[in-house]
Design an enzyme around this catalytic site. Structure first.
Site, PDB file in Angstrom:
ATOM      1  N   PRO A 181       0.817  -1.213   0.000  1.00  0.00           N
ATOM      2  CA  PRO A 181       0.000   0.000   0.000  1.00  0.00           C
ATOM      3  C   PRO A 181       0.851   1.265   0.000  1.00  0.00           C
ATOM      4  O   PRO A 181       1.626   1.498   0.909  1.00  0.00           O
ATOM      5  CB  PRO A 181      -0.790  -0.106   1.316  1.00  0.00           C
ATOM      6  CG  PRO A 181      -0.567  -1.492   1.804  1.00  0.00           C
ATOM      7  CD  PRO A 181       0.705  -1.959   1.233  1.00  0.00           C
ATOM      8  N   GLU A 182       0.715   2.044  -1.039  1.00  0.00           N
ATOM      9  CA  GLU A 182       1.296   3.379  -1.054  1.00  0.00           C
ATOM     10  C   GLU A 182       0.138   4.337  -0.798  1.00  0.00           C
ATOM     11  O   GLU A 182      -0.997   3.910  -0.592  1.00  0.00           O
ATOM     12  CB  GLU A 182       1.976   3.656  -2.409  1.00  0.00           C
ATOM     13  CG  GLU A 182       3.243   2.812  -2.584  1.00  0.00           C
ATOM     14  CD  GLU A 182       4.427   3.605  -3.109  1.00  0.00           C
ATOM     15  OE1 GLU A 182       4.550   4.804  -2.789  1.00  0.00           O
ATOM     16  OE2 GLU A 182       5.231   3.025  -3.847  1.00  0.00           O
TER      17      GLU A 182
END
Length: 271
Positions: free
Chosen positions: A2-3
DNA sequence: AATCTTTCCTGCCGGC
DNA sequence: TGCCGGCAGGAAAGAT
């Protein structure tokens, strides 16, 4: 992994489904995350109502009035909504049961994520107080970036990934934004011109906004029985494309390591 | 079996 | 001197 766009997509997907709802109970199956889940977390959360979910950097802040539940997805974390009673699987570490029969489940195989209780105001907490600019805020400009870069010798790519400067720009988006701005990743942050910082800020903003928009289009999946968050595959310009032709000039994309992280760039388009 | 991922923390260095 | 900011390197867990 997850960015920022995935975190924002998670926030947007969860908000309409949990806002205004009360927490009935919490079950911590494995509290050894990046930091131990506080032993009194159940006492803190039980009976409280989720008023809002905000995001700062890649942290999600569930506003419970008296304080905040902070969640970080780390490298492999996921928050999903499921029917109460759904059996837990191997990496389902925390369940937050809401009134009305819904389960907010935290899953994280690598356990680099975090779940903490923050007293109000959340912004003064050690994890949040020194964070840099939000890349989607109006205050995030090339001029502001350049002001912070003055006299600094660190590479522009590592500078961009420094959370005290700008938040939420991870390894993928750093490479991508530098490509779109035409800046070589190894250049010293203090030696990038004002015009190029303008281009860089715009590239960061556009790259993230595009990814969030793509995530938004998968929000239906988030709400499905599967409960998958809004992850999505992006078509990268350079990331993980070593040896493949640049999408602009056909020159083979190159890779290098900066601060133990992989960087990808086009030697012809980026100077 | 080494590599990859996020980001906080520790400790060194040089400047004032 | 002591303090500060800048910077490099290390650490955590698990999949591949």
């Amino acid at each position: 992994m997850p960015e920022l766009p995935e975190v924002e997509t998670t926030r947007r997907g969860l908000l309409p489904r949990v806002a205004g709802r009360r927490i009935r109970s919490i079950a911590v199956r494995n509290g050894s995350l990046r930091w131990p889940v506080p032993a009194d977390i159940a006492k803190r959360l039980s009976g409280e109502t989720i008023r809002d979910i905000r995001r700062r950097a890649k942290y999600l802040l569930f506003d419970l009035g008296k304080g905040h539940l902070l969640v970080h997805l780390g490298m492999s974390g996921r928050l999903t909504l499921l029917p109460a009673g759904t059996p837990a699987r191997k990496h389902d570490h925390v369940d937050i049961e809401l009134e009305g029969g819904t389960l907010l489940r935290f899953t994280d195989p690598r356990r680099f994520g975090a779940m903490l209780w923050l007293e109000s105001p959340a912004e003064s907490h050690a994890l949040l107080k020194d964070l840099g600019m939000e890349p989607l805020d109006a205050a995030f400009t090339g001029q502001a970036l350049r002001a912070r870069a003055k006299g600094r010798s660190v590479s522009i790519k590592q500078f961009l990934m420094n959370g005290r400067i700008v938040t939420g720009v991870g390894n993928i988006y750093a490479s991508e934004a530098l490509f779109h701005a035409g800046i070589a990743p190894g250049r010293s942050a203090g030696r990038v011109s004002a015009a190029r910082y303008d281009r860089l800020a715009e590239a960061v903003r556009r790259t993230l906004a595009r990814a969030i928009a793509a995530g938004g289009s998968t929000l239906r999946d988030f709400a499905s029985a599967e409960g998958r968050p809004g992850y999505f595959q992006q078509r990268h310009a350079v990331y993980k494309r070593e040896g493949k032709p640049c999408r602009v000039c056909k020159t083979p994309i190159r890779a290098l390591r900066q601060g133990q992280r992989s960087t990808f760039f086009c030697p012809r388009c980026q100077k």
